[in-house]
Design an enzyme around this catalytic site. Structure first.
Site, PDB file in Angstrom:
ATOM      1  N   GLU A  87       1.122  -1.044  -0.300  1.00 23.09           N
ATOM      2  CA  GLU A  87      -0.405  -0.223  -0.172  1.00 23.09           C
ATOM      3  C   GLU A  87       1.421   1.517  -0.122  1.00 23.09           C
ATOM      4  O   GLU A  87       1.604   1.775   0.981  1.00 23.09           O
ATOM      5  CB  GLU A  87      -1.311   0.526   1.317  1.00 23.09           C
ATOM      6  CG  GLU A  87      -1.886   1.141   1.444  1.00 23.09           C
ATOM      7  CD  GLU A  87      -3.140   0.774   2.283  1.00 23.09           C
ATOM      8  OE1 GLU A  87      -3.169  -0.242   2.480  1.00 23.09           O
ATOM      9  OE2 GLU A  87      -3.627   1.927   2.400  1.00 23.09           O
ATOM     10  N   LYS A 271      -7.791  -0.925  11.120  1.00 20.96           N
ATOM     11  CA  LYS A 271      -7.323  -1.737   9.876  1.00 20.96           C
ATOM     12  C   LYS A 271      -5.911  -0.411   9.753  1.00 20.96           C
ATOM     13  O   LYS A 271      -5.000  -0.573   9.075  1.00 20.96           O
ATOM     14  CB  LYS A 271      -8.268  -1.741   9.115  1.00 20.96           C
ATOM     15  CG  LYS A 271      -7.874  -2.251   7.252  1.00 20.96           C
ATOM     16  CD  LYS A 271      -6.669  -1.536   7.024  1.00 20.96           C
ATOM     17  CE  LYS A 271      -6.613  -1.863   5.028  1.00 20.96           C
ATOM     18  NZ  LYS A 271      -5.400  -0.705   4.374  1.00 20.96           N
ATOM     19  N   ASP A 287       4.146 -14.382  11.380  1.00 16.98           N
ATOM     20  CA  ASP A 287       2.846 -14.876  11.358  1.00 16.98           C
ATOM     21  C   ASP A 287       2.327 -13.766  11.692  1.00 16.98           C
ATOM     22  O   ASP A 287       1.535 -13.548  12.716  1.00 16.98           O
ATOM     23  CB  ASP A 287       3.127 -16.115  12.748  1.00 16.98           C
ATOM     24  CG  ASP A 287       1.480 -16.857  11.541  1.00 16.98           C
ATOM     25  OD1 ASP A 287       0.749 -15.971  11.381  1.00 16.98           O
ATOM     26  OD2 ASP A 287       1.065 -17.974  12.337  1.00 16.98           O
ATOM     27  N   HIS A 384      -3.393   9.388  -1.135  1.00 17.07           N
ATOM     28  CA  HIS A 384      -3.274   9.247  -1.488  1.00 17.07           C
ATOM     29  C   HIS A 384      -2.916   9.521  -2.961  1.00 17.07           C
ATOM     30  O   HIS A 384      -1.857   8.551  -3.347  1.00 17.07           O
ATOM     31  CB  HIS A 384      -4.484   8.032  -0.862  1.00 17.07           C
ATOM     32  CG  HIS A 384      -4.472   7.433  -0.512  1.00 17.07           C
ATOM     33  ND1 HIS A 384      -5.468   6.274   0.087  1.00 17.07           N
ATOM     34  CD2 HIS A 384      -3.848   7.473   0.474  1.00 17.07           C
ATOM     35  CE1 HIS A 384      -5.347   5.374   0.912  1.00 17.07           C
ATOM     36  NE2 HIS A 384      -4.339   6.257   1.535  1.00 17.07           N
TER      37      HIS A 384
HETATM   38  C1  MEV Z   1      -6.987   2.725   4.594  1.00 14.26           C
HETATM   39  O1  MEV Z   1      -5.378   2.099   4.257  1.00 14.26           O
HETATM   40  C2  MEV Z   1      -6.378   3.080   6.439  1.00 14.26           C
HETATM   41  C3  MEV Z   1      -7.684   4.017   6.546  1.00 14.26           C
HETATM   42  O2  MEV Z   1      -8.978   4.263   6.622  1.00 14.26           O
HETATM   43  C4  MEV Z   1      -7.364   4.380   8.362  1.00 14.26           C
HETATM   44  C5  MEV Z   1      -8.514   5.066   9.245  1.00 14.26           C
HETATM   45  O3  MEV Z   1      -9.530   4.813   8.615  1.00 14.26           O
HETATM   46  O4  MEV Z   1      -8.654   4.903  10.118  1.00 14.26           O
HETATM   47  C6  MEV Z   1      -7.708   5.403   6.290  1.00 14.26           C
END
Ligand code: MEV
Length: 442
Positions: A87, A271, A287, A384
């Site tokens: 990413e 995430k 792992d 991004h």
């Molecule tokens: C994207 O890889 C991760 C985000 O969605 C995390 C978040 O929303 O806090 C930007």
């Protein structure tokens, strides 16, 4: 390879603007790696015969970009964080957030490395009596267990406790009990060790309980093996182009409360944490599926899925705290055979499982902070797209300053596409243009 000392400073301004060769030179100058060390992350560094020995049915190897997140100071130690990830924004996000934390750095607390092995016992006629017999025999079972892992005991680890829970009094499997053996695995992740112990003890434990042995396997909900990471950022560090630091602080605290109220948001918030954690886990040959499974089960431990890191306002700044299970190892597993994983640990100066867990946690809270700051201000898409534009510029053939020039023009055109990148690159190659500033400094 002998371990290099930790770098004098991980504050490598403009590291992201250098070419790969220059970045390597910079790391050499810092003493973060020896010249021959890079061979372990050169393309094709994992020999096919080694890969063939690692898993079944190998037909090739699969590469990911290997990068260094900069600016981290963790428990007063300047630290370069190795990351392997596809990413585009993760390394930039971690480095940016770490820069914001620098005045105070990251503080960590790592628990003892205690893993849980589970022995399931089914068809227990009297679960209360069975559980009582197991509890009474706990010391004997532990003594047997310790005899099974003498080398671990020599290293200061080994089985530390044994407990029992009744899961069902009756049902398709009859009365069901689960016995937990808690094992201090020292610098090993410990899966093999714990599974071996569970298999060796299962018959005896089931007999004591008056039932049949069922599954014998570690639990990935390693709530006895956690890391806490704290950081504290002043408003001045939070401010960004057009955004006042105090406003950003309020918005990040509100974003944290959103995650605390709503599992749908908490999942995405987590995430963002795992973006940093997983990138370190992959680079260091861990792992990562085990850590992912444990993290999400832990996030739901109260019965409602919640955030692994929370942010609170204080006068003039923001305090963050991350708490999560992190079962990692610096011995065993893929580390015996994977040259890149070994190099990653050396680069990070992570020679104990504790230190590696601290680094993973710091990377996780850093990528969380960067995501919340972007979401709380301009949104994540501009950053991004800027990174994507740089990637396209490079793919079109741009190097050095031209990367920023092509990327800036693509962003200004609002047309971040491969064809347009090739067009812009071709034009810029034949025309001298004034310098175009890049994005936020890292
Ligand atoms: C994207 O890889 C991760 C985000 O969605 C995390 C978040 O929303 O806090 C930007």
């Amino acid at each position: 390879m002998s371990s290099p000392p930790s770098p004098r400073s991980s504050r490598l301004t403009g590291f992201y603007r250098l070419g790969v060769a220059e970045r390597r030179r910079r790391l050499l100058e810092l003493g973060a790696l020896s010249a021959d060390g890079f061979a372990a992350i050169d393309p094709g560094a994992l020999p096919l015969d080694v890969a063939d020995g690692m898993i079944e049915n190998v037909v090739g190897t699969y590469a990911l970009p290997f990068a260094v997140a900069v600016n981290f100071c963790i428990d007063d130690v300047e630290t370069l964080i190795p990351m392997a990830v596809e990413e585009p924004s993760v390394v930039a996000a971690a480095s940016n957030a770490a820069r914001m934390t620098r005045p105070r750095g990251f503080r960590t607390v790592v628990s003892a490395p205690v893993m849980i092995g589970q022995i399931q016992i089914t068809h227990v006629a009297d679960v209360d009596a069975g559980a009582a017999r197991l509890c009474a025999a706990a010391e004997e079972v532990l003594a047997d267990a310790r005899r099974l892992v003498p080398r671990l005991a020599e290293r200061g680890g080994g089985p530390v406790s044994f407990d029992v829970r009744i899961l069902a009094r009756a049902g398709l499997d009859g009365g069901v009990i689960v016995a937990h053996i808690h094992v201090d695995c020292r610098d090993a992740m410990g899966a093999n060790l714990v599974n071996t112990l569970c298999e060796a003890l299962a018959d005896r434990v089931a007999k004591l309980a008056g039932g049949r042995p069922g599954l014998r396997i570690l639990s990935n909900l390693t709530d006895g093996r956690t890391v806490t990471v704290r950081c504290s950022i002043d408003d001045a560090q939070l401010a960004s182009e057009g955004a006042d630091g105090a406003d950003v602080r309020r918005a990040i605290a509100a974003a944290s409360r959103f995650a605390e109220l709503d599992p749908y948001r908490a999942c995405t918030h987590n995430k963002g944490i795992m973006n940093g954690v997983d990138a370190v886990l992959v680079a260091t040959g861990q792992d990562w599926r085990a850590v992912e499974a444990g993290a999400h089960a832990f996030a739901a431990r109260t019965g409602i899925y919640g955030p692994l890191a929370v942010w609170r306002e204080r006068a003039g700044g923001l305090d963050g705290e991350l708490l999560m299970p992190l079962a990692v190892g610096t011995v065993g597993g893929a580390l015996h055979v994977h040259p890149g994983a070994r190099l990653a640990l050396d680069l990070a100066g992570a020679h104990t499982a504790d230190r590696l867990a601290a680094l993973c946690g710091a990377a996780g809270i850093a990528t969380n902070l960067a995501a919340l700051r972007a979401l709380a201000t301009e949104g994540i898409q501009r950053g991004h797209m800027a990174l994507h534009a740089r990637g396209l510029a490079r793919a079109a053939g741009a190097t050095g300053d031209l990367v920023d020039r092509v990327a800036a023009e693509l962003s200004a055109l609002g047309d971040v596409k491969a064809d347009r990148a090739r067009e812009v690159f071709a034009r810029l190659c034949s025309v001298a243009l004034p310098g175009i500033p890049g994005g936020e400094p890292r």
